[in-house]
Design a protein around this motif. Structure first.
Motif, PDB file in Angstrom:
ATOM      1  N   VAL A 183      39.087 -16.906  37.129  1.00 61.09           N
ATOM      2  CA  VAL A 183      37.728 -16.816  37.661  1.00 61.09           C
ATOM      3  C   VAL A 183      37.284 -15.374  37.465  1.00 61.09           C
ATOM      4  O   VAL A 183      38.114 -14.455  37.416  1.00 61.09           O
ATOM      5  N   GLY A 184      35.982 -15.166  37.338  1.00 64.05           N
ATOM      6  CA  GLY A 184      35.521 -13.798  37.072  1.00 64.05           C
ATOM      7  C   GLY A 184      34.063 -13.617  37.391  1.00 64.05           C
ATOM      8  O   GLY A 184      33.376 -14.538  37.854  1.00 64.05           O
ATOM      9  N   THR A 185      33.593 -12.415  37.145  1.00 66.80           N
ATOM     10  CA  THR A 185      32.190 -12.064  37.358  1.00 66.80           C
ATOM     11  C   THR A 185      31.632 -11.440  36.087  1.00 66.80           C
ATOM     12  O   THR A 185      32.358 -10.823  35.301  1.00 66.80           O
ATOM     13  N   PHE A 186      30.334 -11.615  35.915  1.00 67.00           N
ATOM     14  CA  PHE A 186      29.597 -10.983  34.813  1.00 67.00           C
ATOM     15  C   PHE A 186      28.357 -10.350  35.409  1.00 67.00           C
ATOM     16  O   PHE A 186      27.570 -11.029  36.076  1.00 67.00           O
ATOM     17  N   ASP A 187      28.185  -9.035  35.206  1.00 59.93           N
ATOM     18  CA  ASP A 187      27.028  -8.315  35.722  1.00 59.93           C
ATOM     19  C   ASP A 187      26.009  -8.150  34.603  1.00 59.93           C
ATOM     20  O   ASP A 187      26.253  -7.416  33.642  1.00 59.93           O
ATOM     21  N   PRO A 188      24.853  -8.836  34.665  1.00 60.83           N
ATOM     22  CA  PRO A 188      23.862  -8.739  33.580  1.00 60.83           C
ATOM     23  C   PRO A 188      23.332  -7.324  33.376  1.00 60.83           C
ATOM     24  O   PRO A 188      22.886  -6.984  32.284  1.00 60.83           O
ATOM     25  N   ARG A 189      23.359  -6.493  34.422  1.00 59.77           N
ATOM     26  CA  ARG A 189      22.823  -5.139  34.290  1.00 59.77           C
ATOM     27  C   ARG A 189      23.708  -4.263  33.427  1.00 59.77           C
ATOM     28  O   ARG A 189      23.220  -3.359  32.745  1.00 59.77           O
ATOM     29  N   THR A 190      25.010  -4.488  33.441  1.00 58.34           N
ATOM     30  CA  THR A 190      25.937  -3.659  32.673  1.00 58.34           C
ATOM     31  C   THR A 190      26.647  -4.432  31.576  1.00 58.34           C
ATOM     32  O   THR A 190      27.350  -3.832  30.763  1.00 58.34           O
ATOM     33  N   SER A 191      26.470  -5.769  31.535  1.00 57.97           N
ATOM     34  CA  SER A 191      27.142  -6.648  30.565  1.00 57.97           C
ATOM     35  C   SER A 191      28.660  -6.528  30.655  1.00 57.97           C
ATOM     36  O   SER A 191      29.368  -6.621  29.655  1.00 57.97           O
ATOM     37  N   ARG A 192      29.170  -6.328  31.861  1.00 60.55           N
ATOM     38  CA  ARG A 192      30.607  -6.155  32.036  1.00 60.55           C
ATOM     39  C   ARG A 192      31.229  -7.385  32.688  1.00 60.55           C
ATOM     40  O   ARG A 192      30.666  -7.969  33.610  1.00 60.55           O
ATOM     41  N   LEU A 193      32.410  -7.733  32.172  1.00 61.00           N
ATOM     42  CA  LEU A 193      33.189  -8.843  32.704  1.00 61.00           C
ATOM     43  C   LEU A 193      34.343  -8.311  33.546  1.00 61.00           C
ATOM     44  O   LEU A 193      34.974  -7.313  33.191  1.00 61.00           O
ATOM     45  N   ASN A 194      34.628  -8.989  34.650  1.00 64.40           N
ATOM     46  CA  ASN A 194      35.826  -8.732  35.441  1.00 64.40           C
ATOM     47  C   ASN A 194      36.389 -10.088  35.839  1.00 64.40           C
ATOM     48  O   ASN A 194      35.660 -10.942  36.338  1.00 64.40           O
ATOM     49  N   GLU A 195      37.666 -10.318  35.584  1.00 59.82           N
ATOM     50  CA  GLU A 195      38.234 -11.606  35.934  1.00 59.82           C
ATOM     51  C   GLU A 195      39.677 -11.448  36.402  1.00 59.82           C
ATOM     52  O   GLU A 195      40.340 -10.438  36.135  1.00 59.82           O
ATOM     53  N   VAL A 196      40.141 -12.466  37.131  1.00 64.95           N
ATOM     54  CA  VAL A 196      41.508 -12.483  37.653  1.00 64.95           C
ATOM     55  C   VAL A 196      42.103 -13.850  37.381  1.00 64.95           C
ATOM     56  O   VAL A 196      41.387 -14.863  37.359  1.00 64.95           O
ATOM     57  N   PRO A 197      43.432 -13.921  37.160  1.00 65.05           N
ATOM     58  CA  PRO A 197      44.084 -15.220  36.983  1.00 65.05           C
ATOM     59  C   PRO A 197      43.984 -16.038  38.272  1.00 65.05           C
ATOM     60  O   PRO A 197      44.037 -15.502  39.374  1.00 65.05           O
ATOM     61  N   PHE A 198      43.829 -17.337  38.120  1.00 67.25           N
ATOM     62  CA  PHE A 198      43.673 -18.201  39.295  1.00 67.25           C
ATOM     63  C   PHE A 198      44.206 -19.588  38.943  1.00 67.25           C
ATOM     64  O   PHE A 198      43.582 -20.327  38.190  1.00 67.25           O
ATOM     65  N   ALA A 199      45.353 -19.939  39.475  1.00 62.97           N
ATOM     66  CA  ALA A 199      45.976 -21.230  39.198  1.00 62.97           C
ATOM     67  C   ALA A 199      45.533 -22.247  40.244  1.00 62.97           C
ATOM     68  O   ALA A 199      45.647 -22.014  41.442  1.00 62.97           O
ATOM     69  N   ARG A 200      45.005 -23.380  39.786  1.00 58.92           N
ATOM     70  CA  ARG A 200      44.626 -24.461  40.697  1.00 58.92           C
ATOM     71  C   ARG A 200      44.860 -25.787  39.982  1.00 58.92           C
ATOM     72  O   ARG A 200      44.952 -25.838  38.747  1.00 58.92           O
ATOM     73  N   ASN A 201      44.927 -26.833  40.747  1.00 49.79           N
ATOM     74  CA  ASN A 201      45.124 -28.163  40.187  1.00 49.79           C
ATOM     75  C   ASN A 201      43.773 -28.778  39.832  1.00 49.79           C
ATOM     76  O   ASN A 201      42.781 -28.577  40.523  1.00 49.79           O
ATOM     77  N   GLY A 202      43.741 -29.541  38.755  1.00 51.91           N
ATOM     78  CA  GLY A 202      42.509 -30.189  38.353  1.00 51.91           C
ATOM     79  C   GLY A 202      41.536 -29.228  37.695  1.00 51.91           C
ATOM     80  O   GLY A 202      41.851 -28.071  37.410  1.00 51.91           O
TER      81      GLY A 202
END
Length: 805
Positions: A676-695
């Motif tokens: 899961v992660g975030t995208f900031d349109p003002r800076t065009s930067r991505l930040n994400e972290v691993p996230f294990a879930r079922n389905g």
């Protein structure tokens, strides 16, 4: 003599010594030249480390280019502004680049051939996301990053917080700023630019009034509270009430040219400019006025020297000063009374108190917007002043129109309404907007108004006629269909009709409601409407029925409005709302159907010709539509006003679900890569972290505490905050959707366990027991007073009883 140690000097500099130790150290510094010199050197070093680095012209070019493209960090922008303040050549270069950018944006949109589409796709598919920059440019940006890091360390050692782009003086009185809801946006006709105050971001955005695109973001630091325009000097003024500081921005170069602490008494509440002298006018309130003493004051500051020339005591607590642009008068607005004064601030008349005032541009009239119970009243004064006008809603903002009339913004509770008032004091037309507060301006060149609230904009076209309520049966309006011409951006597939019927209104369904046997819900029949999609926008629920007809239901009043039909042949896979729009998206083709909620009409249908099926959509705080691709690492944003679409390369990310928070940041789930992660349109930067879930991810929402909620097809509900995921609920059945209640808390909707017919909903944190309803449910929404509304596609709503969710 026992000298002050290096550790004690550092603690003294950071304010960490005890009162006794600080007194002893300062007494020693007064007697010891060597320790005093060392302390002075430490103070100077601390100040220098907090300043942006000094760069040469050839070093700053890449930074300036990045700033124009909104790709520069705050530290880089501060360094660029620092350089531009003293370099005329680079300011000229930036103006040239800005002119080129504006010229390019003004070019007509022409749909290229399929061969060009294929060539562009081949380039974007194979291009690298990050490209090496020239060595000097890298060195310059690295220098800025290192300097910013050192500044962060120095500031955090001293105060435990982050750095401020501009050094500020402490507020010795400890007064809190009284912030007016107005004065957040000004329009400069000399450079055709809107300046919008972003209070949380401590910045001013210079925007194109035709598109709302940011030309440049100007950092001012501190805690800015109000804007004003000095048309004579072509400067934008920014007031920081807590620091009693006025920052000046040169509107020619869009750079900060000065930041001056002004000696005014009390707590500043507003800033304005006297059009006859160009002097700066600051209104203030006294901290705790004694009985009979002045409750406020007006300070007139010389625009050139920044010295206070005169101070006038006022017997009311001033909210703002509104100068008459035709000269000679001002309105001193407070909650208790509005004083009309002449050029020497001698009292002419006393009018009702209120939140704002505006002088007519065609007569000597002045209007004051005030509260009247839970509603508003517009009071007029002048030679030919009309009678007072009552308006529904809480008063928020007021501005004058060129024809002598006014625009008024009121808060209806969950949505705003902007009304055009004639010079005769009558309502000409009204439009609903998403913003419920902020400042209000009108642009005569585009015939549009804009509401600005903490950096967020809501723009709409002025209405042409009064909207009238009809009692005839609901009618349907079909828009003509046009061909889908291929285009990598977007081309209008259905032009907006020049004339369209006003939305008709049907019977009030609350009068037909009856309590179900269980006693937990009302049943509200929808008079033949069978919703297949429902999206909430303020207090309205926007429904798309089985025949592609659009209707609107007011959760507060129970009224149903027939809006009209989507264009013939429209296919809808997603139905989402935000700002002044509702969108229907065809997942297969990416075609977008647009409903203008402010004007209550179907706007049209537009072909986007995306290169992959749509996997997720969301609407930003500015009303633009964000579209993710299932088989391509791209994120597109569609502007309903220009019908143009921009794209972002996400460097391999495949978005499965998408949502947006109140600050405009995009949150996404990538099931293929387990992140899961975030995208900031003002800076065009991505930040994400691993996230294990079922389905797979079936629902995504950011609540009012900035917690991300993730629902899956396996029935798991996770809360993600600070890079940490917590499993809160396990349902053993898919989560259908999330919905925020009136406080911003997340609730889930899911079908009942196998063998049972119906759906259940409860808070996503698991702290409220689930409540269930029988039958199919297509949506869950909450009204501004907290009632739950669940839409049944068979033709009615379940509505929770008072106090029950």
């Amino acid at each position: 003599m026992v000298h002050v140690s290096a550790e004690e000097l550092s603690a003294l500099l950071d304010g960490e010594l005890s009162p006794q130790a600080e007194l002893r150290a300062r007494q020693h510094l007064a007697l010891c030249p060597s320790c005093s010199a060392e302390y002075a050197l430490s103070v100077r070093l601390d100040d220098e480390l907090r300043q942006p680095p000094v760069l040469a012209c050839n070093e700053v070019l890449l930074v300036l280019s990045a700033a124009l493209d909104r790709e520069a960090s705050e530290g880089e922008q501060a360094a660029a502004q620092h350089h531009l303040a003293g370099c005329q050549d680079c300011r000229a270069s930036v103006e040239t680049w800005s002119a080129f950018s504006a010229a390019i944006k003004a070019l007509p949109v022409i749909a290229p051939s399929a061969r060009i589409d294929d060539a562009i796709y081949a380039i974007t598919r194979n291009r690298r996301t990050y490209r090496p920059a020239p060595v000097r440019g890298i060195a310059a940006r690295a220098l800025i990053a290192v300097t910013a890091a050192i500044a962060v360390i120095v500031a955090s050692l001293g105060s435990g917080g982050g750095p401020a782009p501009i050094a500020v003086l402490p507020n010795p009185t400890g007064e809190r700023a009284i912030v007016a809801s107005a004065q957040q946006i000004v329009f400069n006709s000399r450079n055709n630019t809107m300046y919008v105050l972003d209070i949380p971001g401590a910045a001013v955005d210079a925007r194109d009034p035709a598109t709302n695109d940011i030309k440049i973001r100007i950092q001012v630091g501190g805690e800015p509270t109000a804007l004003a325009l000095n048309e004579g000097a072509n400067r934008v003024l920014v007031l920081d009430a807590s620091q009693k500081r006025v920052t000046e921005i040169d509107a020619g170069s869009n750079t900060v040219i000065s930041a001056t602490t002004v000696a005014v008494a009390g707590t500043p509440t507003s800033i304005s400019v006297d059009p006859s002298t160009n002097n700066i006018v600051v209104a203030s309130t006294a901290k705790s006025p004694a009985s009979g003493a002045a409750a406020g004051s007006v300070s007139v500051i010389n625009s050139d020297t920044k010295q206070v020339e005169t101070v006038r005591d006022i017997n009311v607590a001033l909210r703002l000063v509104v100068p008459d642009q035709q000269g000679g008068r001002s309105a001193l607005v407070s909650a208790d009374a509005t004083q009309l004064v002449d050029g020497a601030y001698k009292l002419i008349a006393t009018l009702p108190g209120g939140v704002s005032a505006a002088f007519s541009k065609r007569s000597d009239n002045v209007a004051v917007l005030s509260a009247s119970g839970s509603d508003s009243v517009l009071t007029f004064s002048g030679f030919s002043a009309p009678d007072a006008l009552k308006l529904t809603g809480i008063p928020r903002a007021l501005t004058a129109l060129p024809d002598g009339g006014y625009l008024v913004l009121v808060d209806l509770g969950g949505r705003g309404r902007v009304s055009k008032i004639t010079r005769d004091g009558a309502i000409f037309a009204s439009i609903e907007v998403a913003s419920t507060g902020g400042d209000l301006i009108y642009d005569a060149a585009t015939d549009r108004f804009t509401v600005a609230n903490n950096g967020h904009l809501d723009t709409a076209q002025m209405p042409e006629q009064v909207a009238t309520t009809q009692t005839a049966p609901p009618t349907q309006t079909s828009n003509p269909t046009t061909s889908n011409s291929p285009s990598p951006s977007t081309a209008p597939a259905t032009p907006e009709p020049s004339v369209q019927p006003v939305a008709t209104i049907g019977p009030n369904v609350l009068s037909q409601a009856h309590v179900l046997t269980a006693g937990s819900y009302y049943n509200l029949p929808l008079n033949g409407i069978r919703p297949q999609f429902v999206a909430a926008n303020g207090s309205r629920l926007w429904m798309l029925d089985q025949s592609n007809n659009v209707s609107s239901f007011d959760m507060n009043t129970g009224d149903i409005y027939d809006i009209g039909s989507l264009a013939a042949g429209a296919q809808v896979s997603y139905w989402v709302s935000g700002g002044s729009y509702v969108y229907g998206i065809d997942a297969r083709t990416g075609e977008v159907s647009v409903v203008n909620t402010a004007r209550e009409r179907v706007q049209g249908r537009y072909a986007t010709n995306v290169l992959s099926p749509v996997s997720a959509v969301a609407v930003g705080i500015d009303g633009r539509l964000w579209i993710a691709m299932r088989s391509a690492p791209y994120l597109f944003v569609f502007d309903p006003m220009t019908q143009l679409m921009n794209g972002f390369d996400l460097a391999g990310t495949r978005i499965s679900a998408l949502t947006i928070d109140s600050a405009g940041r995009l949150y996404y789930a990538d099931d293929a890569r387990g992140t899961v992660g975030t995208f900031d349109p003002r800076t065009s930067r991505l930040n994400e972290v691993p996230f294990a879930r079922n389905g797979t991810t079936t629902a995504l929402l950011v609540d009012s505490t900035s917690t991300l909620w993730v629902g899956t097809s396996a029935g798991e509900i996770w809360s993600v905050r600070g890079g940490r995921a917590t499993l809160t609920v396990t349902l053993q059945r898919p989560v259908s959707e999330f919905a925020p209640d009136q406080t911003g808390k997340a609730w889930y909707l899911a079908s009942l366990p196998s063998g049972l017919n119906g759906f259940a909903y409860a808070s996503a944190d698991g702290k409220q027991a689930p409540r269930s309803v029988a039958g199919p449910i297509v949506s869950l929404n909450f009204s501004p007073i907290g009632r739950a509304f669940l839409a049944d596609p068979r033709g009615f709503f379940y509505m929770s009883v008072e106090g029950g969710r």
